[in-house]
Design a protein around this motif. Structure first.
Motif, PDB file in Angstrom:
ATOM      1  N   UNK B 118       0.841  -1.209   0.000  1.00 40.48           N
ATOM      2  CA  UNK B 118       0.000   0.000   0.000  1.00 40.48           C
ATOM      3  C   UNK B 118       0.875   1.258   0.000  1.00 40.48           C
ATOM      4  N   UNK B 119       1.960   1.170   0.765  1.00 37.47           N
ATOM      5  CA  UNK B 119       2.869   2.327   0.858  1.00 37.47           C
ATOM      6  C   UNK B 119       3.414   2.703  -0.520  1.00 37.47           C
ATOM      7  N   UNK B 120       3.693   1.667  -1.338  1.00 38.27           N
ATOM      8  CA  UNK B 120       4.252   1.925  -2.661  1.00 38.27           C
ATOM      9  C   UNK B 120       3.195   1.924  -3.752  1.00 38.27           C
ATOM     10  N   UNK B 121       1.959   1.911  -3.353  1.00 33.36           N
ATOM     11  CA  UNK B 121       0.880   2.034  -4.329  1.00 33.36           C
ATOM     12  C   UNK B 121       0.552   0.766  -5.073  1.00 33.36           C
ATOM     13  N   UNK B 122       1.034  -0.379  -4.595  1.00 36.87           N
ATOM     14  CA  UNK B 122       0.714  -1.646  -5.248  1.00 36.87           C
ATOM     15  C   UNK B 122      -0.293  -2.405  -4.406  1.00 36.87           C
ATOM     16  N   UNK B 123      -1.281  -2.944  -5.067  1.00 38.40           N
ATOM     17  CA  UNK B 123      -2.302  -3.682  -4.336  1.00 38.40           C
ATOM     18  C   UNK B 123      -2.144  -5.185  -4.506  1.00 38.40           C
ATOM     19  N   UNK B 124      -1.518  -5.609  -5.627  1.00 40.53           N
ATOM     20  CA  UNK B 124      -1.441  -7.037  -5.916  1.00 40.53           C
ATOM     21  C   UNK B 124      -0.294  -7.692  -5.153  1.00 40.53           C
ATOM     22  N   UNK B 125      -0.462  -8.956  -4.853  1.00 42.54           N
ATOM     23  CA  UNK B 125       0.636  -9.738  -4.256  1.00 42.54           C
ATOM     24  C   UNK B 125       1.221 -10.686  -5.299  1.00 42.54           C
ATOM     25  N   UNK B 126       0.639 -10.678  -6.465  1.00 39.69           N
ATOM     26  CA  UNK B 126       1.123 -11.556  -7.529  1.00 39.69           C
ATOM     27  C   UNK B 126       1.655 -10.707  -8.686  1.00 39.69           C
ATOM     28  N   UNK B 127       2.765 -11.114  -9.196  1.00 42.63           N
ATOM     29  CA  UNK B 127       3.394 -10.369 -10.277  1.00 42.63           C
ATOM     30  C   UNK B 127       3.647 -11.320 -11.433  1.00 42.63           C
ATOM     31  N   UNK B 128       3.404 -10.854 -12.612  1.00 43.31           N
ATOM     32  CA  UNK B 128       3.723 -11.640 -13.801  1.00 43.31           C
ATOM     33  C   UNK B 128       4.585 -10.758 -14.698  1.00 43.31           C
ATOM     34  N   UNK B 129       5.860 -11.140 -14.766  1.00 43.95           N
ATOM     35  CA  UNK B 129       6.821 -10.345 -15.542  1.00 43.95           C
ATOM     36  C   UNK B 129       7.456 -11.287 -16.562  1.00 43.95           C
ATOM     37  N   UNK B 130       7.029 -11.203 -17.782  1.00 52.42           N
ATOM     38  CA  UNK B 130       7.507 -12.123 -18.819  1.00 52.42           C
ATOM     39  C   UNK B 130       7.065 -13.535 -18.480  1.00 52.42           C
ATOM     40  N   UNK B 131       8.024 -14.422 -18.411  1.00 55.72           N
ATOM     41  CA  UNK B 131       7.706 -15.810 -18.096  1.00 55.72           C
ATOM     42  C   UNK B 131       7.732 -16.090 -16.592  1.00 55.72           C
ATOM     43  N   UNK B 132       7.997 -15.041 -15.847  1.00 53.84           N
ATOM     44  CA  UNK B 132       8.148 -15.229 -14.393  1.00 53.84           C
ATOM     45  C   UNK B 132       6.849 -14.843 -13.680  1.00 53.84           C
ATOM     46  N   UNK B 133       6.349 -15.775 -12.857  1.00 56.46           N
ATOM     47  CA  UNK B 133       5.147 -15.531 -12.046  1.00 56.46           C
ATOM     48  C   UNK B 133       5.567 -15.547 -10.576  1.00 56.46           C
ATOM     49  N   UNK B 134       5.339 -14.423  -9.910  1.00 56.17           N
ATOM     50  CA  UNK B 134       5.786 -14.300  -8.519  1.00 56.17           C
ATOM     51  C   UNK B 134       4.560 -14.090  -7.629  1.00 56.17           C
ATOM     52  N   UNK B 135       4.398 -14.964  -6.631  1.00 53.00           N
ATOM     53  CA  UNK B 135       3.339 -14.807  -5.623  1.00 53.00           C
ATOM     54  C   UNK B 135       4.023 -14.426  -4.321  1.00 53.00           C
ATOM     55  N   UNK B 136       3.990 -13.149  -4.046  1.00 56.19           N
ATOM     56  CA  UNK B 136       4.721 -12.653  -2.880  1.00 56.19           C
ATOM     57  C   UNK B 136       4.087 -13.140  -1.580  1.00 56.19           C
ATOM     58  N   UNK B 137       2.773 -13.240  -1.600  1.00 56.62           N
ATOM     59  CA  UNK B 137       2.096 -13.695  -0.388  1.00 56.62           C
ATOM     60  C   UNK B 137       2.443 -15.124  -0.049  1.00 56.62           C
ATOM     61  N   UNK B 138       2.499 -15.957  -1.059  1.00 54.91           N
ATOM     62  CA  UNK B 138       2.785 -17.381  -0.822  1.00 54.91           C
ATOM     63  C   UNK B 138       4.270 -17.710  -0.930  1.00 54.91           C
ATOM     64  N   UNK B 200      18.283 -17.907 -11.506  1.00 52.60           N
ATOM     65  CA  UNK B 200      17.057 -18.654 -11.236  1.00 52.60           C
ATOM     66  C   UNK B 200      15.857 -18.114 -12.032  1.00 52.60           C
ATOM     67  N   UNK B 201      15.813 -16.815 -12.240  1.00 50.01           N
ATOM     68  CA  UNK B 201      14.606 -16.219 -12.815  1.00 50.01           C
ATOM     69  C   UNK B 201      14.795 -15.723 -14.249  1.00 50.01           C
ATOM     70  N   UNK B 202      16.036 -15.766 -14.723  1.00 52.87           N
ATOM     71  CA  UNK B 202      16.277 -15.286 -16.085  1.00 52.87           C
ATOM     72  C   UNK B 202      16.988 -13.949 -16.039  1.00 52.87           C
ATOM     73  N   UNK B 203      17.727 -13.657 -17.081  1.00 51.88           N
ATOM     74  CA  UNK B 203      18.592 -12.476 -17.075  1.00 51.88           C
ATOM     75  C   UNK B 203      17.862 -11.195 -17.437  1.00 51.88           C
ATOM     76  N   UNK B 204      16.623 -11.337 -17.911  1.00 48.80           N
ATOM     77  CA  UNK B 204      15.929 -10.111 -18.347  1.00 48.80           C
ATOM     78  C   UNK B 204      15.118  -9.465 -17.232  1.00 48.80           C
ATOM     79  N   UNK B 205      14.894 -10.165 -16.136  1.00 50.55           N
ATOM     80  CA  UNK B 205      14.017  -9.640 -15.075  1.00 50.55           C
ATOM     81  C   UNK B 205      14.638  -8.438 -14.364  1.00 50.55           C
TER      82      UNK B 205
END
Lengths: 486, 219
Positions: B118-138, B200-205
């Motif tokens: 919330x402090x940084x203006x993001x509401x989601x806990x899941x991120x999808x960046x290219x082929x990388x799927x990140x679930x910060x909550x889990x 682990x996540x790829x060089x483009x992230x």
């Protein structure tokens, strides 16, 4: 039901009633005195009138008789007036004879020979001779008014007071009658003058007393209103300004009581907060330690033991929480009413309970801004307990419905129908619901009921839910003054 | 995240600190408010965890004073005061969240992440960046359908970059997010963790902005 008078009305009625009774007693006493005094005066007047009239009548009669005798004697021999032996004493026979001679045809009626102005005779009299012949009477004297058989002195007929007087030789007799109605009239007039001022004075006096009492009681009334309007929330001292010394003492006593109550309530709140801190923190430490241990490699039996310990600690904290709520309810936190945003409290409680009961669905129906005049913590405790109960006893498949308006709070959950006996005992302490697990403490609804009583709200539990085949509905009707419109 | 943790109950504080560190955060734990003030003056924090009853004062007063100074760091109150009125007072004093003791440590972590987002203006806990799927909550990362395990430090670097997604994050900020006071920071620690994440996540992230820092691409 006995009507409760205001102090001003009661004082006024008491004073006016007391004054009226005293006045009436005085009037009765005075009337009795007047009655006897009037009678004595009238009797005296009656006697004096009779005697004067008799003297005048006999004197007149004897003068006439003497003139007659002179005329007769002058025919035979002259003599000096008063020398005749019968002139001085007069034998009864001679007097009788003379009067008979003069009046035997018809009695003299006073007024026949003199023209009096018409008047109402209050005293009537009648003079008769020994034979009962009426010699003289007043012009309205009717024989029926008199009782000539009466002895000398006072007597009474049905209509008159009588006085009878006879001459010493018994030749003439007078009877004077006075109407009893006249005496009654005089007495009643006197009585009326006693009572008439009372009839006028009493309403005036009542109004005056009421006005004075109201005026003097105005500070007391203001003090009573200020105390009455406070409820349990406002514990600031009452104003003792402009109060008389006796009322100021009352205000000071009330202020002392309020100060003590305020201190007690603050102490109880502080104790509850301190107790919550001292009881919750060690449990929090132990739970955190246990949860940290889960992150390490544990043997299965050790992990199971830790899980059991964790559950025991969580159950213990639930009991602590309920006991603290009960202590707060018993300390009277519900009396501390202030305007509060009920919708905000509902959202906070629901947000918390959604995390605690993630498997249940909570449906909130609160379409308007709801402000209540109530203690915010009490409302939070009420909400939490009712929703917890609904989650604990409700089936998972059906959502828990929470409906909040400015008039009422309704919480419904689906479950088998409860019996009337179960519903009746729900608000008793340590009574668990039929489907309650070991997690329940049996205190939740008793705490809710206690707080509702303090808040002046009405708690009703229905099963089944009205219009539904099953379930339980907890309905709280807020008191009329509780909702506040923004 | 770099977290300032104010708590005077030692067993609880140790457990909370360990849990936060295990999640990849740097935690400065202090017992007194004066120490908290000193720490805050010396270091920038992403989050403050505040106990209300501490030996040298009342936590709400300290918080109100910091807000009055213009401090905007998110604050979560951790307290045994469980009444609604306490909670309202805490939020009115400037707290971002309020957690009543006892609490689950994972619940605390979730609140920390939520407040930070919330402090940084993001509401989601899941991120999808290219082929990388990140679930910060889990705490789960999936790359091209394959789950990838990250260490706490790696999570710390990734989480810090994600919170400032699109921004260039300096090496100093990343170090602060990884190491508390007193911990020895190796000079190339950040580069090492970034390198491991790229493997682990790829060089483009994660992109390197030479002389400035690192940046996570916007999806």
């Amino acid at each position: 039901m006995r009507r409760a008078w205001s102090l001003a009305t009661a004082l006024t009625l008491s004073m006016v009633s007391g004054l009226m009774v005293l006045w009436l007693l005085a009037a009765v006493g005075a009337s009795v005195t007047v009655f006897f005094a009037l009678n004595a005066t009238f009797d005296s007047a009656l006697r004096e009138s009779a005697q004067q009239l008799l003297v005048l009548a006999v004197s007149d009669e004897r003068s006439d008789a003497s003139d007659d005798d002179s005329e007769e004697d002058s025919d035979h021999q002259p003599h000096r007036h008063g020398d005749h032996p019968d002139r001085k004493t007069g034998s009864a026979f001679d007097q009788d004879r003379r009067l008979s001679r003069l009046h035997f045809d018809s009695p003299r009626v006073v007024g026949d020979d003199v023209r009096f102005r018409p008047h109402r005779e209050r005293l009537v009299y009648l003079i008769e001779d020994r034979q009962g012949r009426v010699l003289l009477r007043s012009h309205t004297a009717h024989p029926r008014l008199f009782s000539m058989s009466a002895e000398d002195g006072f007597s009474r007929s049905t209509t008159s007071r009588l006085y009878t007087e006879s001459t010493a030789d018994g030749v003439f007799r007078i009877q004077v009658a006075e109407s009893l109605a006249r005496r009654r009239e005089a007495f009643l007039q006197a009585l009326a003058w006693f009572l008439a001022p009372l009839m006028v004075a009493l309403p005036l006096l009542g109004g005056l007393v009421f006005w004075v009492v109201r005026r003097r009681l105005r500070p007391l009334h203001a003090l009573a209103q200020e105390i009455a309007s406070r409820g349990g929330a406002h514990l600031q001292p009452v104003s003792g300004e402009q109060l008389s010394p006796d009322l100021n003492a009352v205000a000071e006593a009330v202020n002392a009581l309020l100060a003590r109550l305020s201190t007690e309530m603050a102490s109880e709140r502080a104790f509850s907060s301190a107790a919550a801190h001292e009881l919750r923190t060690p449990v929090a430490s132990q739970l955190a330690k246990i949860q940290r241990l889960y992150a390490t490699d544990l043997a299965p039996d050790v992990r199971l033991a830790l899980q059991q310990m964790e559950q025991s600690l969580k159950q213990w904290i639930r009991v602590i929480e309920k006991l603290l709520q009960l202590a707060r309810a018993e300390s009277g936190i519900g009396f501390h009413a202030t305007p509060m945003d009920a919708g905000l409290v509902l959202r906070m409680v629901v947000d918390e309970l959604r995390r605690e009961w993630p498997d249940h669905t909570l449906m909130i129906d609160q379409s308007e801004s709801v402000w209540l005049n109530a203690d915010v913590d009490s409302f939070g405790i009420v909400l939490r307990n009712l929703i917890e109960n609904a989650a604990r006893h409700g089936v998972l498949e059906t959502p828990i419905r929470v409906h909040l308006t400015a008039e009422a709070l309704t919480i419904e959950n689906d479950c088998p129908v409860l019996s009337p006996a179960e519903i009746d005992s729900m608000t008793d302490r340590f009574v668990r619901g039929p489907s309650s697990s070991d997690e329940g403490t049996g205190l939740g609804l008793s705490i809710v009921a206690a707080l509702c009583r303090q808040l002046g709200w009405t708690l009703a539990v229905h099963s089944p839910i009205p219009g539904a085949p099953g379930g339980v509905q907890a309905h709280i009707q807020f008191k009329a003054l509780s909702p506040l419109i923004e | 995240m770099r977290i300032l943790f104010i708590e005077d109950t030692v067993p609880l504080a140790e457990a909370v600190r360990d849990h936060l560190v295990a999640d990849g955060h740097a935690v400065d734990w202090v017992v007194l408010l004066k120490d908290a003030s000193a720490a805050y003056a010396a270091q920038s924090y992403d989050l403050i965890l505040l106990d209300l009853h501490v030996p040298d004062g009342f936590g709400l007063d300290w918080l109100s004073a910091r807000r009055a100074e213009g401090v905007k760091t998110p604050v979560i109150i951790l307290t045994a005061r469980d009444q609604i009125s306490d909670r309202i007072r805490g939020l009115n004093a400037g707290a971002d969240d309020y957690l009543v003791k006892p609490f689950d440590l994972d619940e605390l972590l979730a609140r920390c992440h939520a407040v930070s987002r919330r402090r940084h203006g993001h509401l989601s806990v899941q991120w999808e960046i290219g082929d990388v799927l990140i679930d910060e909550g889990a705490h789960q990362v999936v790359v091209e359908g394959q789950a990838v395990d990250l260490t706490a430090r790696e999570w710390g670097v990734l989480s810090t970059l994600l919170q400032r997604r699109g921004q260039v994050v300096s090496k100093r900020v990343l170090e602060d997010a990884l190491y508390a006071f007193g911990e020895e920071v190796e000079s190339n620690a950040v580069e090492v963790y970034v390198s491991r994440l790229r493997k682990k996540l790829g060089h483009t992230l994660i992109r390197t902005q030479r002389g400035l820092g690192y940046q996570v691409a916007v999806s």
